[in-house]
Design an enzyme around this catalytic site. Sequence first.
Site: not given
Lengths: 297, 297, 297, 297
Positions: D12, D65, D169, D173
Amino acid sequence: MERVGFIGLGNMGRPMAANIRRRQFPMTVFDLAPGPVAALTELGAESAPDAGAVARASDVVITMLPGPREVSSTVLGPVLDNAKPGALVLDMSTVDPETTDALAKACAERGLGFVDAPVGRLAAHAERGESLFMVGGSDADVARARPLLEAMGSTIHHCGGPGAGTRTKLVNNYLAILLCQMNAEALSLATAFGLDLSKTLEVLHGTTATNGQLLVNWPNKVLKGDVQPGFAIDLAHKDLSLILGAANAARVPLPMAAAGREAFTAARARGMGGQDFSSMLDAQCAAAGVAPPRLPR
Amino acid sequence: MERVGFIGLGNMGRPMAANIRRRQFPMTVFDLAPGPVAALTELGAESAPDAGAVARASDVVITMLPGPREVSSTVLGPVLDNAKPGALVLDMSTVDPETTDALAKACAERGLGFVDAPVGRLAAHAERGESLFMVGGSDADVARARPLLEAMGSTIHHCGGPGAGTRTKLVNNYLAILLCQMNAEALSLATAFGLDLSKTLEVLHGTTATNGQLLVNWPNKVLKGDVQPGFAIDLAHKDLSLILGAANAARVPLPMAAAGREAFTAARARGMGGQDFSSMLDAQCAAAGVAPPRLPR
Amino acid sequence: MERVGFIGLGNMGRPMAANIRRRQFPMTVFDLAPGPVAALTELGAESAPDAGAVARASDVVITMLPGPREVSSTVLGPVLDNAKPGALVLDMSTVDPETTDALAKACAERGLGFVDAPVGRLAAHAERGESLFMVGGSDADVARARPLLEAMGSTIHHCGGPGAGTRTKLVNNYLAILLCQMNAEALSLATAFGLDLSKTLEVLHGTTATNGQLLVNWPNKVLKGDVQPGFAIDLAHKDLSLILGAANAARVPLPMAAAGREAFTAARARGMGGQDFSSMLDAQCAAAGVAPPRLPR
Amino acid sequence: MERVGFIGLGNMGRPMAANIRRRQFPMTVFDLAPGPVAALTELGAESAPDAGAVARASDVVITMLPGPREVSSTVLGPVLDNAKPGALVLDMSTVDPETTDALAKACAERGLGFVDAPVGRLAAHAERGESLFMVGGSDADVARARPLLEAMGSTIHHCGGPGAGTRTKLVNNYLAILLCQMNAEALSLATAFGLDLSKTLEVLHGTTATNGQLLVNWPNKVLKGDVQPGFAIDLAHKDLSLILGAANAARVPLPMAAAGREAFTAARARGMGGQDFSSMLDAQCAAAGVAPPRLPR
């Protein structure tokens, strides 16, 4: 006699340290709370200003701390930085295998001994020197720790090499804790069915349905209305989270454990986190809309 | 002596009927399979051509059938249509509370006695006359059934009025059956952790983690590699479905039971439905990708 | 035009029957409740005294009943005993596959046509003739049913042979119903996190997290505080039980469905069974101890 | 133009950094892998020897990361120790709320800006500059980050203050990931029922059962037999573990999420961790013993 350091004098650690000290081992202790430290110095222990000072003064350093974070930051930092050559680190906290393995590796790299020996049974047993220990370590290290373990407990299981104590503890607590939710489901159903609690228990104890929680712990706690924590729902939840984390890391699916953990979370959301883990019965009965059953006095 | 009718001579019913007949009760039996019928006629029982003929010949009619559907169609039809005045119906099948309540109501409306007395323990116990019974019924009806129950079993729990036997059985089997999946999860995790099975069991049996399945049934079955069914996964799954159905009807949520039932379904999808319910261990180990542990011989 | 019989004039059945009658089909109806019957006779339908009389008067017999038990006792008894030669039975109830298969078999044995056509969408759609039907049956039988289905609905899916309608309906409702608990878990977490509901929804609808419940149903129901049932939690729970029963019979483990069904049971234990199934949000928020989120007006 | 630092050039991060560089922002990058670093230096970025050097050279430091551990050790150590006065830290990794809150607090204490902006959508979108961002931060900080976000993505949701991006997020998700297991359960049941996949999907997409996974992702991945990871089961499992951890910390019980997470663990135990998360369908079909359905080509 070896000089013993003891870090972490909570509900469990304080009576454990006291039982060692009563056997006359020279002892240095550290805890942030002054009360438990005073209790130990009254028994003849020295008080150290921090964990590093305990390590400098001791042949065997015992840690009994709340969880992985506290253990790692104490042992991997100040204890190992200040440990005497040839010292033995004896961690008795309940942590995850990854943490234990990191401690064992760090000790081995420094030529130090390491034993993991988490505790079964409750604070009341610790007071009486009747704890149960699940012990991992080499034969030599465990032999060295044994006099201390015998001062604190009455049952010592050497389960295997380093890490075997922590892993056995998780397996044990998986069953002991989740039996509470299973029994809660069974007895809430019995209550909704209108069954008599005493008669139901009499039947269950005569079949393979019987279990340690229902037979030993519950009649002395929730079933007589005592929800004071021998072992609190919050702590049980913490252990379940360690177990699920370790199992997921090992790629072992635990569907019933996962369902049970959420039931403990729901009990905490009800504000019951400080109650004894047997009072999962009351949480489950609340969810089912039935009055929690109690034994006649 | 009362004349006894026995309908349903399967794995459990045949030895139960035989034990009654050995006490010299006059007996009429019916089953679709000729073999078990012959076994009983050799002991002196009469063979009847159908359930109605059993009812016409008997003071006490015992039914021991696979499930709710068979019990309802047998008792609510031919048995009640042909029952002698004042007869007692004694259903020993494992069924749901709704079915038992319907039988009790139908008997009461006709002035007949009714007792529900499902069976704990296994076929081997039934052979030896050592079954356990969970009994529901009025004091008078249970007193009348008692000599027959004593012929078949060694432990008789009178749990309450009509329906209390069935309900107690479901609560009991909820625990006994789901302990298999719980133990399976615990021991698959211990195996993935590399722990020694014997040492792990030694620890578990010294704490509140211990339970009847792990202590009594498993060492004689799956842990020594014997997966021949004392009680098959298919039957355990059927019982769990009855339990979940009854709990949902009573609005009692059972999250662990629900998770456990799906584990049994998955074991059946693996083709293990005919194995002993302790072999849920093997199903769980397959799901976790570890070799199932066994005790040393 | 074929003569139509309609049995079951509930919330769904009454407007469905009315829409057929408005297309001038000759119609005979039966229901235990006099109100809906009167509503249909005002539109020119005949009232029959029982289901058998409907069957005797009709070329196509439509059943729209609460569940498997009612459908079986109506169709397998009075309807088939009184059906005209060559009649078509069109069952539009939501039942389990086993029941549908039994109806199909019984009709085939008597040389009757059979179509299963359970209904998607809600009562409001049925009123407007905008229902969706999942249809199982032979091409010939479905062609014969089509003019009636077109009178009642706007979307007709011919899914396969007899039983395919019922099975598709269960798969569809599995997703539609359990999305409510999934969305409830997500939004209760968002609420505990202190997130703004409108912004959260805006994000979710731009990713693969979006779903029909959250996009279409919820903004018109629970998210604006309307918990009046378009489809009640009690009915959703009944469907989930049918689905889990059918899946277990097919040996398909459904772990998320099993967990979700218990959440619906818990909502019913909270006394919310009569509310719209979107109000699983409120049940979940109560379990989590957070205030249920609402959209600004 | 602000000088941009970019730490973490994985699947990404690499295309995201490239899209910023293509807008001519001066850029310094760091990654342990030389390949992605070379790809960026070819576009005119400077290569730094470590994270601290990136911080010393940059007005805005972006971190992308693998997880909480890497983010904490990078930002809380070298980045903050070397950050220019008034710099902005922009963390785009997926981490838990506790980690984000710790970053935000540490930045605030040093007078630095902080924005959390985890990424929705997949690597293919990142390549095309079509990512979706869920952004938390003060209005001023987000305004400062916006030109960079617009270089990398096409949809920017400012969800609230610091931490709101990470929390949104996780909620997003939760739904996107668990829809995979829900759809898997539904379609495995449809397959066991013998239904036609295309017809079933046609029905589902016309009701509230429809969802983004089934409509958008699945037809391009598992349903046409492509299990190459757009988003791997291993990563989905990691996110689920973050979500359950955060929910348990917030005392929000998530019973369906817990059941779903174990299904992902079981898929990993089957060796499917590297496959696209839509291939939970294949894992579920394997558990149910049915062949996974595919769309006709």
